[in-house]
Design a protein around this motif. Structure first.
Motif, PDB file in Angstrom:
ATOM      1  N   CYS A   1       0.365  -1.512  -0.008  1.00  0.00           N
ATOM      2  CA  CYS A   1       0.300  -0.527   0.405  1.00  0.00           C
ATOM      3  C   CYS A   1       0.747   1.154   0.059  1.00  0.00           C
ATOM      4  O   CYS A   1       0.751   2.268  -0.424  1.00  0.00           O
ATOM      5  CB  CYS A   1      -1.391  -0.523   1.161  1.00  0.00           C
ATOM      6  N   TYR A   2       1.388   0.869   0.961  1.00  0.00           N
ATOM      7  CA  TYR A   2       2.729   2.391   1.460  1.00  0.00           C
ATOM      8  C   TYR A   2       3.745   2.078   0.188  1.00  0.00           C
ATOM      9  O   TYR A   2       3.943   4.012  -0.241  1.00  0.00           O
ATOM     10  CB  TYR A   2       2.972   3.082   2.440  1.00  0.00           C
ATOM     11  N   SER A   3       3.818   1.869  -0.587  1.00  0.00           N
ATOM     12  CA  SER A   3       4.714   1.861  -1.746  1.00  0.00           C
ATOM     13  C   SER A   3       4.087   2.235  -3.131  1.00  0.00           C
ATOM     14  O   SER A   3       4.636   2.827  -3.706  1.00  0.00           O
ATOM     15  CB  SER A   3       5.474   0.755  -2.179  1.00  0.00           C
ATOM     16  N   THR A   4       2.348   1.939  -2.947  1.00  0.00           N
ATOM     17  CA  THR A   4       1.706   2.225  -4.097  1.00  0.00           C
ATOM     18  C   THR A   4       1.201   3.746  -3.793  1.00  0.00           C
ATOM     19  O   THR A   4       1.288   4.491  -4.813  1.00  0.00           O
ATOM     20  CB  THR A   4       0.678   1.080  -4.509  1.00  0.00           C
ATOM     21  N   VAL A   5       1.460   4.103  -2.948  1.00  0.00           N
ATOM     22  CA  VAL A   5       0.692   5.872  -2.988  1.00  0.00           C
ATOM     23  C   VAL A   5       2.236   5.984  -3.445  1.00  0.00           C
ATOM     24  O   VAL A   5       1.530   8.118  -3.557  1.00  0.00           O
ATOM     25  CB  VAL A   5       1.033   5.926  -1.541  1.00  0.00           C
ATOM     26  N   VAL A   6       2.695   5.910  -3.219  1.00  0.00           N
ATOM     27  CA  VAL A   6       4.683   6.984  -4.062  1.00  0.00           C
ATOM     28  C   VAL A   6       5.102   6.625  -5.177  1.00  0.00           C
ATOM     29  O   VAL A   6       5.394   7.754  -6.054  1.00  0.00           O
ATOM     30  CB  VAL A   6       5.968   6.103  -2.758  1.00  0.00           C
ATOM     31  N   SER A   7       4.984   5.312  -5.659  1.00  0.00           N
ATOM     32  CA  SER A   7       5.618   5.327  -6.712  1.00  0.00           C
ATOM     33  C   SER A   7       5.116   5.572  -7.812  1.00  0.00           C
ATOM     34  O   SER A   7       5.882   5.857  -8.852  1.00  0.00           O
ATOM     35  CB  SER A   7       6.664   3.260  -6.735  1.00  0.00           C
ATOM     36  N   PRO A   8       3.742   5.218  -8.150  1.00  0.00           N
ATOM     37  CA  PRO A   8       3.650   5.307  -9.974  1.00  0.00           C
ATOM     38  C   PRO A   8       3.593   6.795  -9.815  1.00  0.00           C
ATOM     39  O   PRO A   8       3.728   7.435 -10.643  1.00  0.00           O
ATOM     40  CB  PRO A   8       1.519   4.956  -9.259  1.00  0.00           C
ATOM     41  N   ARG A   9       3.382   7.808  -8.876  1.00  0.00           N
ATOM     42  CA  ARG A   9       3.176   9.279  -8.664  1.00  0.00           C
ATOM     43  C   ARG A   9       5.325   9.886  -9.147  1.00  0.00           C
ATOM     44  O   ARG A   9       5.467  10.121 -10.582  1.00  0.00           O
ATOM     45  CB  ARG A   9       3.177   9.955  -7.691  1.00  0.00           C
ATOM     46  N   MET A  10       5.792   8.963  -8.856  1.00  0.00           N
ATOM     47  CA  MET A  10       6.884   9.016  -8.617  1.00  0.00           C
ATOM     48  C   MET A  10       7.392   8.812 -10.159  1.00  0.00           C
ATOM     49  O   MET A  10       8.710   9.457 -11.311  1.00  0.00           O
ATOM     50  CB  MET A  10       8.255   8.665  -8.085  1.00  0.00           C
ATOM     51  N   LEU A  11       7.030   7.308 -10.567  1.00  0.00           N
ATOM     52  CA  LEU A  11       7.631   7.230 -11.803  1.00  0.00           C
ATOM     53  C   LEU A  11       6.416   7.679 -12.879  1.00  0.00           C
ATOM     54  O   LEU A  11       7.102   8.402 -13.811  1.00  0.00           O
ATOM     55  CB  LEU A  11       7.428   5.364 -12.080  1.00  0.00           C
ATOM     56  N   ALA A  12       5.810   8.318 -13.092  1.00  0.00           N
ATOM     57  CA  ALA A  12       5.106   9.335 -14.061  1.00  0.00           C
ATOM     58  C   ALA A  12       6.112  10.939 -14.032  1.00  0.00           C
ATOM     59  O   ALA A  12       5.986  11.070 -14.951  1.00  0.00           O
ATOM     60  CB  ALA A  12       3.754   9.908 -13.317  1.00  0.00           C
TER      61      ALA A  12
END
Length: 629
Positions: A70-81
């Motif tokens: 959950c908290y990796s998904t909160v950060v990683s997709p936005r950072m990758l975009a």
């Protein structure tokens, strides 16, 4: 609070603003995110399907893995975009929700680590009462209360940060909406907010760390009283995974949040990457590699899976009385069995490999600092050099070792890994070359629209897509190839684990596998080559319409480099993989394989530099700079 809240959005400055670094970082963090998802989902699935792991410790561990997702998904997709996009804005509401969600999951993780420490304390210090004290009902109550209290804490902290006034700069010097960087943008008094946040951090971080510390003090006292050295070692071993996870999370959390606000600096981004991105990836490996029960469960699941596949394969061939054996390694015959020729090949491969490394690294180093080379074409060239560097490193060291060693074996896993990585890199290079052909077409046929058509967001996205498509295809074909049944022979008549020689050793090369193989090769080789052919046909038509001879020569020169590379690479690739299977001659194919695995990565930098005036000028500038320094 004074002032009006005029801020409607923020700009996330991200990890770096250097274009040369953004794509490698995108690939790196994407890989970490995929491993995080696979590792933690694997842990949850493993615990659910293994009855022996239905204990309080693994109950907490499944929730721990779920929180990591959950908290990796909160950060990683936005950072990758943001690494691919020029527009790094995030709305006020989205920023607030990201901060609230991340805070919530991070606090839950701290509470879970404290519960796991208490669980170990009861298991070691009061083993006879363990089942009574840590009952299923208590476990659910502890986990539910941690979720609720974390949610309440996150709401309060988020309100303290986003309930103030933002009337100044809106640039968040971070890659996500963390508490400290956003708090620094408030134009109202932040003292009360900081005190409330500090209080909740103390309760949730320091408080849980005290529980962990007291639990382990009690554990150590109990262990030291044990008479048996074996019992002491076993007790310490059960705590090793948990202690490692605690050290990783709390070390970075204390560094970030329990220092004075004035001391926050750029190093905080590194710490944030560690606890927000890297930690969730490492936790499944920490709990599996250092835990005999988890490793045992993994081994059992693996045996069940492979035994079922081998049983299927065996059943399909029993009518033909074919004897299958479990292949654990392969033997690479290499390019030749003659000792004199082996020494010659060793010298040739060593020279080619050293040249490949130096030339490709030099080309990348020449492109990065040269601002006039920060264009789509050189971005593609830089990535191609990076791929050539890796591609050559997959094969050459093992080939050199086999030339000087009598033991030419390679493990089953090593062969599969070589096949997987090399296939992913090869397919990615095919897509990159197609993109380079399209780039040349746009530059020559639509020069006025080139900058708009080949925007930074587009070409970074194209490169990222090529990596994803290439490795997705490679994972698919590798998973099918290396779960086939292999007959008694394990001798690969080649110098590396290429596609065709291992397939020839298989006993069950079914029509479905042949169809999949044909589809993958068509999609990854023939489709890009068709795009390249179409692009250069269009380029030729545009050039022939030009009235100026100088313009025609310049356009031909711009495409000549790319055409040379295409001829070398695709000529050998199409020769190897798109012929009827009956026409394969391994001795001849080995020579052709040397061309695309060894010579092409070595020649590419020279072709791009010797025929390109801009690259030559950049290399001269780099040489002058190094000489002057």
């Amino acid at each position: 609070m004074g002032g009006n809240q005029t801020q409607i959005g923020f700009i996330l400055l991200g990890i770096t603003d250097s274009p040369c670094v953004q794509t490698p970082l995108f690939v790196f963090f994407l890989l970490i995110y995929i491993i995080t998802l696979m590792g933690n989902i694997g842990i949850i699935t493993l615990v659910q399907v293994t009855p022996s792991l239905h204990t309080p410790m693994y109950f907490f561990l499944t929730h721990f893995a779920f929180i990591d997702i959950c908290y990796s998904t909160v950060v990683s997709p936005r950072m990758l975009a943001d690494l691919l996009s020029e527009d790094k804005t995030i709305s006020f509401t989205a920023c607030m929700m990201q901060s609230q969600s991340f805070t919530h999951f991070a606090i839950v993780e701290c509470h879970l680590l404290a519960m796991m420490a208490y669980d170990r304390h009861v298991a070691i210090c009061q083993p006879l009462l363990y089942v009574t004290i840590i009952s299923s009902r208590i476990c659910w109550q502890l986990v539910t209360s941690s979720y609720l209290f974390a949610f309440f804490s996150a709401i309060i902290c988020t309100w303290c940060v986003f309930g103030g006034s933002f009337c100044g700069p809106n640039c968040v010097d971070h890659f996500f909406c963390d508490v400290v960087p956003v708090l620094n943008l408030m134009c109202s008094d932040t003292h009360s907010s900081e005190m409330v946040i500090f209080a909740f951090v103390t309760i949730n971080v320091v408080g849980t760390s005290v529980v962990i510390l007291l639990s382990y003090i009690s554990i150590i006292r109990t262990v030291l009283r044990m008479c048996s050295a074996q019992s002491r070692a076993r007790a310490f071993h059960t705590c090793a995974s948990h202690l490692t996870a605690v050290a990783l999370l709390y070390g970075s959390a204390f560094f970030m949040y329990l220092q004075p606000p004035s001391s926050h600096r750029s190093l905080d981004k590194v710490a944030s990457i560690f606890y927000a991105v890297v930690n969730p990836m490492l936790n499944p490996f920490i709990y599996s590699l250092r835990n005999k029960e988890v490793k045992g469960a993994l081994a059992k699941c693996g045996k069940k899976f492979f035994n079922s596949r081998q049983h299927k394969s065996f059943s399909s061939f029993t009518m033909e009385e074919k004897n299958h054996s479990s292949v654990t390694s392969f033997i690479l015959l290499g390019l030749t069995t003659h000792p004199e020729l082996q020494l010659l090949w060793f010298k040739v491969f060593t020279f080619a490999y050293i040249t490949t490394l130096i030339s490709n690294i030099t080309l990348i180093v020449a492109i990065c600092p040269s601002s006039h080379l920060h264009t789509p074409m050189y971005f593609f060239i830089g990535n191609l050099s990076f791929l050539d560097f890796l591609y050559s490193s997959i094969y050459t060291p093992k080939t050199l070792l086999n030339c000087t060693s009598e033991d030419k074996s390679i493990s089953f896993a090593g062969c599969a890994a070589q096949f997987l990585v090399s296939g992913g890199l090869a397919y990615t290079k095919c897509y990159l070359r197609a993109m380079m052909a399209y780039d040349r077409y746009m530059a020559i046929s639509n020069p006025l629209l080139y900058a708009a058509a080949m925007s930074k967001r587009l070409y970074i996205g194209l490169v990222a897509t090529s990596y994803l498509s290439g490795f997705d295809s490679s994972i698919l074909i590798t998973s099918y190839t290396y779960t086939l049944s292999f007959c008694d022979s394990n001798i690969i008549d080649d110098f590396f684990c290429d596609l065709l020689p291992p397939v020839k050793l298989s006993c069950d090369g079914t029509d479905s596998y042949q169809s999949l193989l044909y589809f993958i090769l068509t999609f990854n080789i023939n489709l890009p080559s068709a795009l390249i052919l179409t692009s250069h046909t269009s380029i030729l038509a545009v050039i022939l319409k030009m009235h100026s001879t100088e313009g025609q020569c310049k356009a031909f020169s711009a495409s000549a480099t790319h055409l040379t590379i295409i001829t070398l690479y695709y000529g050998s690739i199409l020769f190897i993989y798109t012929r009827p299977s009956s026409s394969y001659v391994l001795e001849r194919d080995r020579v052709v394989s040397v061309l695309y695995t060894l010579l092409t990565p070595m020649l590419n930098p020279f072709i791009y530099s010797l025929r390109n005036q801009e690259v030559k000028e950049a290399l001269k500038t780099l040489l002058k700079t190094q000489t002057a320094s």
